[in-house]
Write a protein that holds these residues in place. Structure first.
Motif, PDB file in Angstrom:
ATOM      1  N   HIS A 312       4.230  -5.107   2.179  1.00  0.00           N
ATOM      2  CA  HIS A 312       4.526  -4.776   0.787  1.00  0.00           C
ATOM      3  C   HIS A 312       5.011  -5.997   0.038  1.00  0.00           C
ATOM      4  CE1 HIS A 312       5.935  -2.138  -2.520  1.00  0.00           C
ATOM      5  NE2 HIS A 312       4.963  -1.369  -2.055  1.00  0.00           N
ATOM      6  N   THR A 313       5.765  -6.866   0.690  1.00  0.00           N
ATOM      7  CA  THR A 313       6.236  -8.086   0.038  1.00  0.00           C
ATOM      8  C   THR A 313       5.076  -9.022  -0.262  1.00  0.00           C
ATOM      9  OG1 THR A 313       8.341  -7.873   1.204  1.00  0.00           O
ATOM     10  CG2 THR A 313       7.819 -10.022   0.240  1.00  0.00           C
ATOM     11  N   SER A 314       4.099  -9.089   0.651  1.00  0.00           N
ATOM     12  CA  SER A 314       2.943  -9.965   0.454  1.00  0.00           C
ATOM     13  C   SER A 314       1.887  -9.346  -0.449  1.00  0.00           C
ATOM     14  CB  SER A 314       2.313 -10.306   1.808  1.00  0.00           C
ATOM     15  OG  SER A 314       1.876  -9.118   2.455  1.00  0.00           O
ATOM     16  N   ALA A 422      15.010  -5.432  -4.638  1.00  0.00           N
ATOM     17  CA  ALA A 422      14.334  -5.202  -3.361  1.00  0.00           C
ATOM     18  C   ALA A 422      14.308  -6.450  -2.498  1.00  0.00           C
ATOM     19  CB  ALA A 422      12.906  -4.707  -3.604  1.00  0.00           C
ATOM     20  N   ALA A 423      14.464  -7.619  -3.129  1.00  0.00           N
ATOM     21  CA  ALA A 423      14.431  -8.862  -2.350  1.00  0.00           C
ATOM     22  C   ALA A 423      15.713  -9.106  -1.570  1.00  0.00           C
ATOM     23  CB  ALA A 423      14.170 -10.047  -3.281  1.00  0.00           C
ATOM     24  N   ILE A 435      13.055   0.375   2.020  1.00  0.00           N
ATOM     25  CA  ILE A 435      11.723   0.910   1.676  1.00  0.00           C
ATOM     26  C   ILE A 435      11.756   1.603   0.321  1.00  0.00           C
ATOM     27  CG2 ILE A 435      10.039   2.669   2.313  1.00  0.00           C
ATOM     28  CD1 ILE A 435      10.600   1.946   5.236  1.00  0.00           C
ATOM     29  N   VAL A 436      12.761   2.455   0.076  1.00  0.00           N
ATOM     30  CA  VAL A 436      12.842   3.159  -1.206  1.00  0.00           C
ATOM     31  C   VAL A 436      13.079   2.173  -2.352  1.00  0.00           C
ATOM     32  CG1 VAL A 436      14.124   4.874  -2.531  1.00  0.00           C
ATOM     33  CG2 VAL A 436      13.604   5.293  -0.125  1.00  0.00           C
ATOM     34  N   ALA A 437      13.959   1.191  -2.139  1.00  0.00           N
ATOM     35  CA  ALA A 437      14.218   0.198  -3.182  1.00  0.00           C
ATOM     36  C   ALA A 437      12.977  -0.645  -3.453  1.00  0.00           C
ATOM     37  CB  ALA A 437      15.394  -0.690  -2.771  1.00  0.00           C
ATOM     38  N   SER A 438      12.229  -1.005  -2.401  1.00  0.00           N
ATOM     39  CA  SER A 438      11.001  -1.789  -2.581  1.00  0.00           C
ATOM     40  C   SER A 438       9.941  -0.989  -3.329  1.00  0.00           C
ATOM     41  CB  SER A 438      10.475  -2.234  -1.220  1.00  0.00           C
ATOM     42  OG  SER A 438       9.252  -2.942  -1.357  1.00  0.00           O
ATOM     43  N   ARG A 440      10.536   1.458  -5.437  1.00  0.00           N
ATOM     44  CA  ARG A 440      10.987   1.577  -6.824  1.00  0.00           C
ATOM     45  C   ARG A 440      10.605   0.356  -7.643  1.00  0.00           C
ATOM     46  NH1 ARG A 440      15.164  -0.687  -9.350  1.00  0.00           N
ATOM     47  NH2 ARG A 440      16.008  -1.469  -7.382  1.00  0.00           N
ATOM     48  N   GLN A 441      10.756  -0.828  -7.057  1.00  0.00           N
ATOM     49  CA  GLN A 441      10.501  -2.055  -7.805  1.00  0.00           C
ATOM     50  C   GLN A 441       9.007  -2.391  -7.868  1.00  0.00           C
ATOM     51  OE1 GLN A 441      13.002  -5.274  -6.624  1.00  0.00           O
ATOM     52  NE2 GLN A 441      11.957  -6.806  -7.861  1.00  0.00           N
ATOM     53  N   SER A 442       8.299  -2.291  -6.773  1.00  0.00           N
ATOM     54  CA  SER A 442       6.887  -2.704  -6.744  1.00  0.00           C
ATOM     55  C   SER A 442       5.981  -1.704  -7.448  1.00  0.00           C
ATOM     56  CB  SER A 442       6.428  -2.892  -5.302  1.00  0.00           C
ATOM     57  OG  SER A 442       6.552  -1.666  -4.590  1.00  0.00           O
TER      58      SER A 442
END
Length: 722
Positions: A312-314, A422-423, A435-438, A440-442
């Protein structure tokens, strides 16, 4: 214009003089004519007035009378003379030198007018009384003559005034014309100045220098030329401005592209830095996970969570078209696994649009976000039940993921971490939070967290959807839903109503028994009570299940603690898994053909009343008003039940029943007599004619149950025959 005025002045003066001369001469002629006419009239009047006076013997008195008449005549009489027939002067008024003597041979027989110098001399014979013509007659012995001497008006008096009037009028017209010429000349100078000013503005590059005012006619061509030149210059100026704007836009686009490139480069660098940092953190978390010796399922989920965060980060995620009802049914075992070990029950609630629409999402992202939300719910102490809502709202183009759990709620530290960037690095124990924070942001989602001590928590994540497409959904005709929890019943009824033609729902056992007795259903969904039933209540449940045996599918659900016990008591499969819409869509066939009921009655009011009572029942209703019509309908199609009136206008109901029993298709079809009264002898006649039962009019609730039981009996008979 001045030259034109000068050229016009001399002809105008000559014409003016000619007009004045003509006017003077005309006035002189008119004055003479008027004077002669007045003199003629006066002479004629005088010769009548003087005739009686000529008989007098007093010359002085006659002279005085003539003088008096001359003064009152209104003419400038110089002298009045009277001559006898021998032309001898008898009497004279005025100077004697003004009286012209008459010669003896002059013949004066009518009025004569002679001009002598500045005087007019008129001769008038004095006629005798009774003469037919006073102007002409022969001289008589008493003949007399009148001489009138009148001074002519001076010429200057005759024509000077008209000439002066013409001169004044002509001079006034000439002055007025000169004034008009002067005003025109002034207007011309002003218009020339205006054109000069506009030309100067145009030379300096100013726009909108058109001359809109009306100029003199001599300058109209110049005005048109100036306006055309101004329009051409304005068009050229606009074209130049457009080119300049385009160049500026291109320059701004280049600058913006350059800025975007810089921002993209910075973002890529930031992502690379975050990926390296996340990779480092993930490596540390995985190493720590391996050292913890976690159970296999827990270790697998934690490893999947770390891999998801890396992907998800990439940005390595793939979206595809999915149906949320099918997706949730496939994901259900993974959702139950972490809750079973914690002895937490799960309730699923879906929206009707989950079945009716497909959306585009990343399945892996949605699956792990749902699992992370469930694990967040389990963080609350003393949690026993979690309700998970997966609701697609097609009109708002949103997907709402809502988790509601009991217990003590989430701690403030967990709520704070959910709202962080999320970072921010999270340990492996907080993978669900990360996961939930990522997500929400992405996914640009809206996250809402509500938690109260002792009252549980509510976690809601709202995602915006871009693509929706209709999905093929099998719709059941009639469905029965039972849940003794009113809140859950309301939620489930809202989702099932969209995939059902007719949904009957209740939360009371007595109401359930009544609905089962009155209706036929394609499918029944029963959420059994959490407690084990008493013997009397168990018998009622067993009777209900037996009555529902005509349904194509009966789905029973109970909690994990009482599911096996209910299954043993009812001798029916009872599921401890949460209910999801796909289970109904997958296991239940589309609604089978409903039983066909034919009602025969010649009373239109009765037929209308029957339609109202049976319109919500699980059957197909047709009506006929005569026996012949009923036989024709039965020959064209097959009916499962016939409600037949006895007294029909053409054929008796018993005769219709006998003819139907002779047909192979209707030898075993239930035929019910529909009558307002039935004695024992009549009932025996009905049975002998081939009828199965009697329905007493009017149709009521008891009769309706009787009809529905015969429908269920006919449906079971057809099922065994098939």
């Amino acid at each position: 214009m001045i030259n034109f005025f000068r050229q016009l002045t001399l002809p105008w003066l000559v014409s003016l003089l000619a007009i004045a001369l003509f006017t003077g001469l005309w006035y002189q002629y008119e004055a003479k004519t008027q004077q002669q006419l007045q003199l003629t009239r006066f002479a004629a009047t005088l010769q009548l007035s003087i005739r009686p006076l000529l008989t007098t013997s007093d010359p002085q008195w006659l002279k005085a009378q003539l003088t008096h008449i001359g003064h009152n005549s209104g003419l400038k009489l110089t002298a009045i003379a009277v001559f006898d027939r021998r032309h001898q002067l008898l009497i004279s008024t005025g100077p004697t030198d003004m009286v012209r003597p008459l010669s003896a041979d002059e013949n004066i027989d009518r009025f004569q007018l002679v001009t002598v110098g500045h005087y007019l001399i008129a001769f008038q014979p004095v006629a005798e009384p009774g003469a037919a013509n006073h102007n002409t007659r022969k001289p008589t012995a008493e003949q007399h003559y009148l001489m009138l001497v009148v001074e002519q008006a001076p010429l200057s008096v005759a024509w000077l005034m008209p000439v002066l009037m013409v001169a004044l009028i002509g001079g006034g017209v000439l002055l007025l014309f000169r004034r008009t010429v002067a005003q025109h000349q002034q207007r011309l100078q002003i218009d020339v100045s205006l054109l000069t000013h506009k030309l100067n503005q145009l030379r300096h590059g100013q726009l909108n220098v058109k001359v809109e005012d009306q100029l003199v006619s001599e300058l109209t061509p110049l005005q048109q030329g100036l306006n055309a030149l101004a329009s051409a210059q304005a068009t050229t100026q606009q074209q130049l401005q457009m080119q300049l704007q385009q160049q500026q836009q291109q320059l701004e686009a280049l600058q913006q592209a350059q800025a975007q490139a810089k921002a993209q480069t910075a973002l890529m660098q930031q992502r690379n830095s975050q990926q390296q940092q996340q990779l480092q953190i993930a490596g540390q978390n995985m190493q720590q996970l391996l050292e913890q010796h976690l159970p296999g399922d827990e270790l697998a989920w934690q490893l999947n969570a770390q891999l998801f965060l890396l992907q998800h980060t990439s940005g390595h995620t793939t979206a595809e078209s999915i149906n949320l009802a099918q997706f949730l049914a496939a994901l259900l075992p993974q959702l139950q696994a972490p809750l079973a070990s914690r002895n937490v029950s799960l309730q699923l609630f879906e929206a009707a649009d989950n079945c009716r629409f497909n959306t585009v999402l990343c399945q892996q992202t949605l699956a792990i976000v749902l699992q992370a939300m469930l694990r967040l719910g389990c963080r609350s102490s003393d949690v026993s039940e979690i309700s998970l809502y997966l609701q697609l709202k097609a009109e708002q183009r949103q997907l709402q993921l809502t988790l509601i759990c009991d217990g003590d709620g989430l701690s403030s530290a967990v709520r704070q971490k959910l709202m962080q960037d999320a970072a921010t690095a999270q340990p492996w124990q907080d993978a669900d939070i990360a996961i939930v924070a990522s997500a929400r942001q992405s996914l640009a989602a809206q996250l809402s967290v509500q938690s109260l001590d002792g009252l549980g928590c509510t976690l809601q994540l709202t995602l915006a959807l871009t693509e929706l497409s209709p999905a093929d959904t099998a719709v059941l005709q009639h469905m029965l839903l039972f849940d003794n929890q009113p809140a859950r019943l309301k939620e489930r009824a809202a989702s099932l109503s969209a995939v059902t033609g007719y949904l009957a729902s209740c939360n009371d056992l007595a109401e359930l028994e009544r609905k089962v007795a009155l209706h036929l259903y394609d499918a029944a969904i029963i959420f059994l009570p959490a407690e084990e039933p008493a013997p009397a209540e168990l018998q009622r449940w067993q009777a209900l299940i037996q009555a529902l045996s005509s349904c194509q599918r009966i789905l029973c659900y109970a909690s994990a603690n009482t599911g096996r016990r209910w299954q043993q008591l009812l001798q029916l499969p009872v599921s401890a898994a949460p209910f999801c819409l796909q289970q109904l869509m997958h296991t239940a066939l589309p609604g089978a053909a409903l039983p066909k009921l034919l009602v025969v009655d010649d009373n239109t009011t009765n037929l209308a009343f029957v339609r109202v009572l049976l319109q919500q029942q699980a059957l197909q209703l047709q009506t006929a008003s005569t026996g012949a019509e009923a036989l024709q309908l039965c020959a064209q199609q097959r009916f499962d039940l016939i409600l037949l009136d006895i007294q029909l206008p053409d054929i008796a109901g018993t005769e219709v029943a006998r003819q139907l029993r002779q047909l192979a298709e209707y030898q075993h079809t239930p035929i019910l007599a529909f009558t307002a009264h039935a004695l024992d002898e009549e009932i025996e006649q009905f049975l002998q004619a081939g009828m199965n039962d009697v329905i007493i009019k009017p149709l009521g609730a008891d009769n309706l149950q009787q009809i529905m039981r015969w429908c269920q009996s006919a449906r079971k008979t057809d099922s065994r025959a098939q």
